[in-house]
Design a protein around this motif. Structure first.
Motif, PDB file in Angstrom:
ATOM      1  N   MET A   1     -22.331  78.734  36.347  1.00 42.57           N
ATOM      2  CA  MET A   1     -22.866  80.058  36.091  1.00 42.57           C
ATOM      3  C   MET A   1     -22.229  81.018  37.089  1.00 42.57           C
ATOM      4  O   MET A   1     -22.222  80.759  38.297  1.00 42.57           O
ATOM      5  N   VAL A   2     -21.675  82.114  36.578  1.00 40.46           N
ATOM      6  CA  VAL A   2     -21.038  83.108  37.434  1.00 40.46           C
ATOM      7  C   VAL A   2     -22.134  83.910  38.127  1.00 40.46           C
ATOM      8  O   VAL A   2     -22.962  84.551  37.476  1.00 40.46           O
ATOM      9  N   ASP A   3     -22.153  83.834  39.455  1.00 35.14           N
ATOM     10  CA  ASP A   3     -23.133  84.573  40.239  1.00 35.14           C
ATOM     11  C   ASP A   3     -22.688  86.011  40.455  1.00 35.14           C
ATOM     12  O   ASP A   3     -23.492  86.932  40.375  1.00 35.14           O
ATOM     13  N   SER A   4     -21.389  86.190  40.758  1.00 31.77           N
ATOM     14  CA  SER A   4     -20.857  87.536  40.968  1.00 31.77           C
ATOM     15  C   SER A   4     -19.344  87.499  40.812  1.00 31.77           C
ATOM     16  O   SER A   4     -18.711  86.449  40.970  1.00 31.77           O
ATOM     17  N   VAL A   5     -18.798  88.669  40.486  1.00 29.75           N
ATOM     18  CA  VAL A   5     -17.351  88.799  40.345  1.00 29.75           C
ATOM     19  C   VAL A   5     -16.972  90.250  40.621  1.00 29.75           C
ATOM     20  O   VAL A   5     -17.708  91.169  40.274  1.00 29.75           O
ATOM     21  N   ASN A   6     -15.843  90.423  41.322  1.00 28.57           N
ATOM     22  CA  ASN A   6     -15.263  91.755  41.493  1.00 28.57           C
ATOM     23  C   ASN A   6     -13.756  91.589  41.367  1.00 28.57           C
ATOM     24  O   ASN A   6     -13.292  90.550  40.918  1.00 28.57           O
ATOM     25  N   GLY A   7     -12.986  92.554  41.749  1.00 33.32           N
ATOM     26  CA  GLY A   7     -11.536  92.495  41.576  1.00 33.32           C
ATOM     27  C   GLY A   7     -10.839  91.389  42.344  1.00 33.32           C
ATOM     28  O   GLY A   7      -9.737  90.988  41.991  1.00 33.32           O
ATOM     29  N   THR A   8     -11.478  90.849  43.392  1.00 27.94           N
ATOM     30  CA  THR A   8     -10.801  89.853  44.222  1.00 27.94           C
ATOM     31  C   THR A   8     -11.582  88.568  44.434  1.00 27.94           C
ATOM     32  O   THR A   8     -11.011  87.571  44.851  1.00 27.94           O
ATOM     33  N   THR A   9     -12.889  88.558  44.162  1.00 28.72           N
ATOM     34  CA  THR A   9     -13.716  87.401  44.470  1.00 28.72           C
ATOM     35  C   THR A   9     -14.599  87.020  43.287  1.00 28.72           C
ATOM     36  O   THR A   9     -15.191  87.883  42.644  1.00 28.72           O
ATOM     37  N   LEU A  10     -14.691  85.721  43.031  1.00 26.84           N
ATOM     38  CA  LEU A  10     -15.528  85.167  41.972  1.00 26.84           C
ATOM     39  C   LEU A  10     -16.401  84.085  42.590  1.00 26.84           C
ATOM     40  O   LEU A  10     -15.886  83.169  43.238  1.00 26.84           O
ATOM     41  N   LYS A  11     -17.723  84.185  42.403  1.00 31.07           N
ATOM     42  CA  LYS A  11     -18.642  83.155  42.892  1.00 31.07           C
ATOM     43  C   LYS A  11     -19.267  82.458  41.694  1.00 31.07           C
ATOM     44  O   LYS A  11     -19.839  83.107  40.819  1.00 31.07           O
TER      45      LYS A  11
ATOM     46  N   GLN B   1     -22.212  75.970  44.880  1.00 31.18           N
ATOM     47  CA  GLN B   1     -21.548  77.266  44.767  1.00 31.18           C
ATOM     48  C   GLN B   1     -20.158  77.234  45.398  1.00 31.18           C
ATOM     49  O   GLN B   1     -19.976  76.685  46.484  1.00 31.18           O
ATOM     50  N   GLU B   2     -19.203  77.814  44.681  1.00 35.31           N
ATOM     51  CA  GLU B   2     -17.838  77.964  45.192  1.00 35.31           C
ATOM     52  C   GLU B   2     -17.444  79.428  45.089  1.00 35.31           C
ATOM     53  O   GLU B   2     -17.827  80.114  44.149  1.00 35.31           O
ATOM     54  N   THR B   3     -16.644  79.867  46.050  1.00 33.36           N
ATOM     55  CA  THR B   3     -16.118  81.224  46.051  1.00 33.36           C
ATOM     56  C   THR B   3     -14.615  81.143  45.834  1.00 33.36           C
ATOM     57  O   THR B   3     -13.910  80.476  46.586  1.00 33.36           O
ATOM     58  N   TYR B   4     -14.144  81.805  44.784  1.00 27.95           N
ATOM     59  CA  TYR B   4     -12.729  81.810  44.408  1.00 27.95           C
ATOM     60  C   TYR B   4     -12.118  83.157  44.755  1.00 27.95           C
ATOM     61  O   TYR B   4     -12.786  84.182  44.713  1.00 27.95           O
ATOM     62  N   THR B   5     -10.820  83.148  45.038  1.00 28.62           N
ATOM     63  CA  THR B   5     -10.051  84.358  45.299  1.00 28.62           C
ATOM     64  C   THR B   5      -9.039  84.528  44.173  1.00 28.62           C
ATOM     65  O   THR B   5      -8.391  83.564  43.764  1.00 28.62           O
ATOM     66  N   LYS B   6      -8.903  85.747  43.685  1.00 27.09           N
ATOM     67  CA  LYS B   6      -8.003  85.997  42.556  1.00 27.09           C
ATOM     68  C   LYS B   6      -6.551  85.860  42.991  1.00 27.09           C
ATOM     69  O   LYS B   6      -6.143  86.375  44.024  1.00 27.09           O
ATOM     70  N   ALA B   7      -5.775  85.149  42.197  1.00 29.49           N
ATOM     71  CA  ALA B   7      -4.338  84.983  42.421  1.00 29.49           C
ATOM     72  C   ALA B   7      -3.620  85.966  41.499  1.00 29.49           C
ATOM     73  O   ALA B   7      -3.826  85.948  40.294  1.00 29.49           O
ATOM     74  N   GLU B   8      -2.806  86.823  42.063  1.00 28.15           N
ATOM     75  CA  GLU B   8      -2.086  87.828  41.283  1.00 28.15           C
ATOM     76  C   GLU B   8      -0.598  87.511  41.248  1.00 28.15           C
ATOM     77  O   GLU B   8      -0.036  87.070  42.240  1.00 28.15           O
TER      78      GLU B   8
END
Length: 169
Positions: free
Chosen positions: A128-138, A147-154
């Motif tokens: 379940m996605v807890d939060s997301v913004n332009g650079t971080t996905l929890k 819970q895991e925190t992901y960083t966006k790869a561009e």
């Protein structure tokens, strides 16, 4: 081959394998997508319709929202984990050989990720996605991962600031 040479080659393979698995997986899943839009592949909106009747058992999620789209990277237990979301498709690729594929989308007003993993791995099958913004996905996974925190790869590059595990000697 000497023992020292074997150790050096093993370390180099470990470092390169971590990057290669994550990026190869991300590229493979991204290549499967035929659309480049921010909505679902079938043209559906990423946000739920207010006129739709609520459903308690959604079997086919709506496409993932635009903010979820892309390649997301984290590390866990010294391994790189790449989560890739394209349209309704989602996949996890982790060093060590874990490969999972499935869907990402809106279910009962929640952003959900549902995966099936090869080899019986169940740590990241329902998230379940807890939060997301332009650079971080929890994401909170129902398995043992939590819970895991992901960083966006561009642009096919690993994001900066990822923690690294020490290389065993």
């Amino acid at each position: 081959m000497t023992t020292a040479t074997a150790r050096v080659r093993a370390r180099a393979r470990g470092r390169g394998a971590a990057l290669a698995v994550g990026l190869a997986g991300a590229l493979a899943l991204t290549a499967c997508s035929s659309g480049g839009g921010s909505g679902g592949e079938d043209g559906t909106s990423a946000s739920p319709s207010s006129s739709a009747a609520p459903s308690s058992n959604v079997t086919s999620p709506a496409g993932a929202s635009a903010e979820l789209q892309g390649s997301w990277i984290t590390t866990a237990h010294g391994k790189i984990v790449a989560l890739v979301i394209t349209g309704k498709k989602a996949g996890i690729f982790a060093t060590g050989g874990t490969v999972c594929s499935g869907t990402a989308g809106i279910e009962d007003d929640m952003r959900m990720i549902r995966l099936t993993c090869a080899g019986g791995h169940e740590d990241r099958t329902t998230g379940m996605v807890d939060s997301v913004n332009g650079t971080t996905l929890k994401v909170t996974w129902s398995g043992g991962t939590g819970q895991e925190t992901y960083t966006k790869a561009e642009g096919g590059k690993l994001p900066s600031g990822l923690p690294t595990a020490p290389v065993p000697r």
